[in-house]
Scaffold this active site. Sequence first.
Site, PDB file in Angstrom:
ATOM      1  N   ARG A 244       0.828  -1.288   0.122  1.00 30.51           N
ATOM      2  CA  ARG A 244       0.153   0.081  -0.124  1.00 30.51           C
ATOM      3  C   ARG A 244       0.775   1.261   0.001  1.00 30.51           C
ATOM      4  O   ARG A 244       0.269   2.454  -0.152  1.00 30.51           O
ATOM      5  CB  ARG A 244      -1.039  -0.082   1.225  1.00 30.51           C
ATOM      6  CG  ARG A 244      -2.057  -1.278   1.120  1.00 30.51           C
ATOM      7  CD  ARG A 244      -3.273  -0.929   1.967  1.00 30.51           C
ATOM      8  NE  ARG A 244      -2.776  -0.366   3.165  1.00 30.51           N
ATOM      9  CZ  ARG A 244      -2.644  -0.837   4.469  1.00 30.51           C
ATOM     10  NH1 ARG A 244      -2.800  -2.029   4.370  1.00 30.51           N
ATOM     11  NH2 ARG A 244      -2.722  -0.027   5.474  1.00 30.51           N
ATOM     12  N   ASN A 245       2.232   1.123   0.072  1.00 33.12           N
ATOM     13  CA  ASN A 245       2.910   2.266   0.022  1.00 33.12           C
ATOM     14  C   ASN A 245       2.772   2.846  -1.570  1.00 33.12           C
ATOM     15  O   ASN A 245       2.686   2.135  -2.406  1.00 33.12           O
ATOM     16  CB  ASN A 245       4.591   1.873   0.162  1.00 33.12           C
ATOM     17  CG  ASN A 245       5.150   3.252   0.378  1.00 33.12           C
ATOM     18  OD1 ASN A 245       5.415   4.079  -0.547  1.00 33.12           O
ATOM     19  ND2 ASN A 245       5.973   3.320   1.551  1.00 33.12           N
ATOM     20  N   GLN A 246       2.668   4.055  -1.509  1.00 38.65           N
ATOM     21  CA  GLN A 246       2.598   4.678  -3.037  1.00 38.65           C
ATOM     22  C   GLN A 246       3.554   5.378  -3.699  1.00 38.65           C
ATOM     23  O   GLN A 246       3.400   6.108  -4.725  1.00 38.65           O
ATOM     24  CB  GLN A 246       1.355   5.688  -2.577  1.00 38.65           C
ATOM     25  CG  GLN A 246       0.225   5.241  -2.253  1.00 38.65           C
ATOM     26  CD  GLN A 246      -0.716   6.396  -1.835  1.00 38.65           C
ATOM     27  OE1 GLN A 246      -0.621   7.189  -1.257  1.00 38.65           O
ATOM     28  NE2 GLN A 246      -2.262   5.806  -1.978  1.00 38.65           N
TER      29      GLN A 246
END
Length: 171
Positions: free
Chosen positions: A42-44
């Site tokens: 979920r790190n962008q």
Amino acid sequence: MTADRPLTGFPPVATENARVLILGSMPGTASLQATQYYAHPRNQFWPIMSELLGGFAPAAAYAERTAALQVAGIAVWDVIRACTRVGSLDADIDDASLQANDFVSFFRQHDKIEHVYFNGGKAEATYRRHVSPGLDNLTMQYTRLPSTSPANAGMTYQQKLAAWQVLLDSI
């Protein structure tokens, strides 16, 4: 991860032609386990870099993603070389255990870097406290960007992407 042993970060992803350095604080648990920067699903970071640079998919092989950064003149590293921390949150880093990376040597080897972008407030605060005092003779531009971490839930992806657009001015 428990705080019973120090966590150690990764070497930089950089070429001698890098003009920009993106600094995080310390890899999170998912990144440490994968031995890859910004590995949390979920790190962008990778989706943002993919949109800004084009030419690779956010889920492409890690080597392809890092190569795209290097071709664009972007280096990636972390301020913290080692620390103790329970979990992945920057707030859980034991500041007394923190050891900064060797930026004097790094900037000597990567002397084309003119702009440092911080991926979040912890990276900036740690750099200014533990690194800046030893870099008196360097003149660089510094910009704090919003963290790409899933813990930074106060901003949407589109807001983060808009803020990170400034990176394009430096490459």
